[in-house]
Design a protein around this motif. Structure first.
Motif, mmCIF file in Angstrom:
data_model
loop_
_atom_site.group_PDB
_atom_site.id
_atom_site.type_symbol
_atom_site.label_atom_id
_atom_site.label_comp_id
_atom_site.label_asym_id
_atom_site.label_seq_id
_atom_site.Cartn_x
_atom_site.Cartn_y
_atom_site.Cartn_z
ATOM 1 N N VAL A 68 -52.924 -64.834 26.374
ATOM 2 C CA VAL A 68 -51.543 -64.355 26.444
ATOM 3 C C VAL A 68 -51.493 -62.925 26.977
ATOM 4 C CG1 VAL A 68 -49.430 -63.934 25.132
ATOM 5 C CG2 VAL A 68 -50.933 -65.835 24.503
ATOM 6 N N ASP A 69 -50.611 -62.686 27.933
ATOM 7 C CA ASP A 69 -50.430 -61.355 28.512
ATOM 8 C C ASP A 69 -49.603 -60.495 27.561
ATOM 9 O OD1 ASP A 69 -50.092 -59.143 30.116
ATOM 10 O OD2 ASP A 69 -48.669 -60.111 31.489
ATOM 11 N N LEU A 70 -50.107 -59.313 27.217
ATOM 12 C CA LEU A 70 -49.407 -58.393 26.322
ATOM 13 C C LEU A 70 -49.057 -57.079 27.006
ATOM 14 C CD1 LEU A 70 -51.644 -58.892 23.148
ATOM 15 C CD2 LEU A 70 -49.430 -59.976 23.619
ATOM 16 N N SER A 71 -49.311 -56.996 28.301
ATOM 17 C CA SER A 71 -49.149 -55.721 29.002
ATOM 18 C C SER A 71 -47.702 -55.261 29.057
ATOM 19 C CB SER A 71 -49.707 -55.833 30.421
ATOM 20 O OG SER A 71 -48.979 -56.817 31.167
ATOM 21 N N MET A 72 -46.747 -56.172 28.926
ATOM 22 C CA MET A 72 -45.335 -55.799 29.047
ATOM 23 C C MET A 72 -44.854 -54.900 27.910
ATOM 24 S SD MET A 72 -45.916 -58.717 27.378
ATOM 25 C CE MET A 72 -46.170 -59.815 28.778
ATOM 26 N N PHE A 73 -45.604 -54.826 26.832
ATOM 27 C CA PHE A 73 -45.168 -54.013 25.700
ATOM 28 C C PHE A 73 -45.590 -52.552 25.808
ATOM 29 C CE2 PHE A 73 -45.105 -58.311 23.799
ATOM 30 C CZ PHE A 73 -43.768 -58.326 23.448
ATOM 31 N N THR A 74 -46.181 -52.179 26.920
ATOM 32 C CA THR A 74 -46.560 -50.782 27.128
ATOM 33 C C THR A 74 -45.738 -50.151 28.242
ATOM 34 O OG1 THR A 74 -48.305 -51.410 28.707
ATOM 35 C CG2 THR A 74 -48.918 -51.232 26.379
ATOM 36 N N GLY A 75 -44.711 -50.854 28.688
ATOM 37 C CA GLY A 75 -44.002 -50.398 29.890
ATOM 38 C C GLY A 75 -42.691 -49.694 29.674
#
Length: 200
Positions: A68-75
């Motif tokens: 699962v991609d979680l990178s969107m929560f650091t943007g």
């Protein structure tokens, strides 16, 4: 020394074989005897890599959650967009192994990637201005919503197969007991059902 006739046994090979069994025949089909046959080894040798069937189950789930991609929560503060992108990524990972979904909501404390996912969602929502209690509850609610919708989507002749993930998220948002304001203004809804929810 000559090369072994078959690949060396490893935890990763066992987990991969177990996922293949679940994908083909479901969770109940997973057994040490079945996996030993699939891998061409003796059953006891598997215990050098997985302690119990529960340990194996945790490893299978954590392997899927790791996708699962979680990178969107650091943007930044766009929590709505982050939740939608995360939900799509989460559902895509589950869709590759739909028969494993019933096992997802158990034993999170033993699954590092599941904890990492929960922490990322919580952290992203708090950073965007959500109250900590709300961030915890909404993250859990949406996680359960995605797993439930995945099960529904893969049921035979389910009408949910024709509904998009984004539409489900919008429906979920309307039905939660939080009134969504500016993104930093979250107030409980005051409907009778929600009052029962808040008061226990």
């Amino acid at each position: 020394m000559g090369r072994p006739r078959q690949p060396l046994l490893s935890r990763e090979r066992i987990v991969s074989a177990a996922l293949a069994v679940v994908d083909a025949d479901g969770l109940d089909a997973v057994s040490i005897r079945r996996l030993a046959a699939e891998l061409g080894v003796r059953g006891p040798s598997l215990y050098n890599h997985v302690a119990t069937k529960d340990d194996l189950l945790d490893a299978m789930v954590d392997t899927v959650v790791a996708e699962v991609d979680l990178s969107m929560f650091t943007g930044g503060p766009d929590w709505r967009g982050a939740l939608e992108v995360w939900a799509r990524s989460y559902r895509a990972a589950l869709a590759r192994h739909p028969r494993l979904v019933p096992a997802l909501n158990q034993g999170m404390g033993r699954r590092p990637n599941a904890l990492r996912q929960a922490d990322a969602v919580f952290g992203g929502l708090v950073a965007a201005g959500w109250p900590r209690r709300a961030a915890t509850e909404v993250g859990a609610l949406l996680r359960f919503f995605v797993t439930g919708s995945t099960l529904g989507s893969f049921a035979a002749d389910s009408p949910t197969t024709r509904r998009s993930t984004a539409a489900r998220i919008r429906t979920w948002t309307r039905r939660t007991c939080w009134r969504v304001g500016s993104g930093r203004s979250m107030t409980p809804r005051s409907t009778p059902g929600c009052r029962r929810y808040w008061t226990g």
